[in-house]
Scaffold this motif. Structure first.
Motif, PDB file in Angstrom:
ATOM      1  N   LEU A   4       0.812  -1.210   0.000  1.00 53.92           N
ATOM      2  CA  LEU A   4       0.000   0.000   0.000  1.00 53.92           C
ATOM      3  C   LEU A   4       0.850   1.267   0.000  1.00 53.92           C
ATOM      4  N   SER A   5       2.159   1.117   0.191  1.00 57.88           N
ATOM      5  CA  SER A   5       3.064   2.274   0.164  1.00 57.88           C
ATOM      6  C   SER A   5       3.866   2.349  -1.123  1.00 57.88           C
ATOM      7  N   LYS A   6       3.553   1.509  -2.095  1.00 54.24           N
ATOM      8  CA  LYS A   6       4.385   1.426  -3.298  1.00 54.24           C
ATOM      9  C   LYS A   6       4.360   2.719  -4.111  1.00 54.24           C
ATOM     10  N   THR A   7       3.265   3.470  -4.041  1.00 51.63           N
ATOM     11  CA  THR A   7       3.235   4.750  -4.752  1.00 51.63           C
ATOM     12  C   THR A   7       4.249   5.724  -4.166  1.00 51.63           C
ATOM     13  N   GLY A   8       4.285   5.813  -2.843  1.00 48.04           N
ATOM     14  CA  GLY A   8       5.264   6.676  -2.195  1.00 48.04           C
ATOM     15  C   GLY A   8       6.683   6.224  -2.463  1.00 48.04           C
ATOM     16  N   ILE A   9       6.899   4.905  -2.486  1.00 43.79           N
ATOM     17  CA  ILE A   9       8.229   4.374  -2.784  1.00 43.79           C
ATOM     18  C   ILE A   9       8.649   4.770  -4.197  1.00 43.79           C
ATOM     19  N   ALA A  10       7.723   4.645  -5.154  1.00 41.37           N
ATOM     20  CA  ALA A  10       8.044   4.979  -6.544  1.00 41.37           C
ATOM     21  C   ALA A  10       8.342   6.465  -6.712  1.00 41.37           C
ATOM     22  N   ILE A  11       7.513   7.319  -6.119  1.00 41.44           N
ATOM     23  CA  ILE A  11       7.718   8.770  -6.247  1.00 41.44           C
ATOM     24  C   ILE A  11       9.022   9.186  -5.567  1.00 41.44           C
ATOM     25  N   GLY A  12       9.263   8.683  -4.370  1.00 44.19           N
ATOM     26  CA  GLY A  12      10.514   9.000  -3.688  1.00 44.19           C
ATOM     27  C   GLY A  12      11.724   8.504  -4.456  1.00 44.19           C
ATOM     28  N   SER A  13      11.606   7.324  -5.063  1.00 44.47           N
ATOM     29  CA  SER A  13      12.709   6.783  -5.856  1.00 44.47           C
ATOM     30  C   SER A  13      12.998   7.656  -7.069  1.00 44.47           C
TER      31      SER A  13
END
Length: 292
Positions: A214-223
């Motif tokens: 559920l945090s994969k969007t934040g992980i992608a944007i931060g990456s």
């Protein structure tokens, strides 16, 4: 009235579109065009030639199986990007997880989030240079190690090395991982966490099967933020590496200083293509627009 309501969103978006075109699209087009121009020590001539790109990869085929300079430089830059990405992800995820799931009151969450982010509002150069008196041969860290008897002589690898470059990058860019992760984790329904525990899931299983997906969007944007910044940064590598470590951004800066603008533009185009390819890969893995 129907036509007016139909065109209203376009008129509202027009000012930002114009700014985006003038300050982003036009410079990109100009850089791409200049990358095909000819140059010498005295002048630049508008032309359509691929010699700049040929010069970049000069010796790559003849030098096999040894890597040519440009490939070695890209590998060095990608190495820094990968290490910094991994460290900022672990640190940023840990901080965001603690703030969202272990701090109960919203007021304290806001206060601690500000404590994490406000220091990053200061100048990058100031925060970067602040490491020099700490990590130098006669710096506080070496003096402490000598005083405690841990080492017999100062450690030279603490400063002007790969270690100091990575340390500075992590220090400067962790905030770009924390903020997107905080945004994603705040959106997670806490009842899902409680349901996972109620069904017998351990803390690790809940983290892996509920929180991380559920945090994969934040992980992608931060990456995307971290990788993009690190790939093009030359100031941090120059200062913390003692002007001894190569990177793609450093090559472009040197070529610009020597007025080799077409060659620098060609390198910039290649760097842009590389970074966009990495971003495209991330967006293929995570559909950011769908998840937001």
């Amino acid at each position: 009235m129907i036509a007016q309501s139909r065109w209203t969103p376009y008129w509202q978006a027009a000012p930002m579109t114009l700014v985006f075109a003038v300050f982003f699209i036009v410079p990109l087009i100009a850089t791409f065009v200049v990358s095909f121009w000819e140059y010498n020590q005295y002048s630049i001539q508008p032309a359509m030639t691929g010699e700049n790109y040929t010069e970049i990869f000069d010796g790559c085929i003849a030098g096999l199986p040894e890597l040519c300079t440009i490939f070695k430089t890209y590998l060095s830059t990608l190495k820094f990007a990968a290490i910094v990405w991994a460290l900022t992800l672990v640190i940023g995820f840990t901080i965001a997880y603690f703030l969202v799931f272990h701090i109960r009151t919203l007021t304290m969450q806001i206060i601690l989030a500000l404590v994490c982010t406000i220091p990053f509002l200061t100048s990058n150069v100031i925060r970067m240079i602040s490491w020099i008196p700490l990590l130098g041969r006669n710096g506080l860290v070496n003096q402490a190690l000598l005083g405690l008897g841990i080492t017999d002589q100062p450690l030279d690898w603490l400063l002007y090395s790969n270690f100091s470059v990575v340390l500075a990058f992590v220090h400067l860019n962790t905030v770009f991982m924390i903020i997107p992760l905080l945004n994603s984790m705040f959106r997670i329904d806490k009842s899902l966490i409680e349901a996972a525990y109620d069904t017998g899931a351990s803390g690790w299983q809940t983290l892996v099967n509920v929180v991380i997906p559920l945090s994969k969007t934040g992980i992608a944007i931060g990456s995307i933020f971290v990788i993009t910044i690190v790939m093009g940064d030359y100031i941090t590598i120059g200062v913390m590496g003692g002007q001894q470590i190569a990177s793609v951004g450093k090559i472009i800066q040197v070529q610009t200083n020597f007025l080799q603008f077409p060659l620098a533009a060609a390198n910039a185009v290649l760097l842009l293509v590389t970074v966009l390819s990495m971003i495209l890969l991330l967006t293929r893995i995570v559909d950011i627009r769908k998840e937001l």
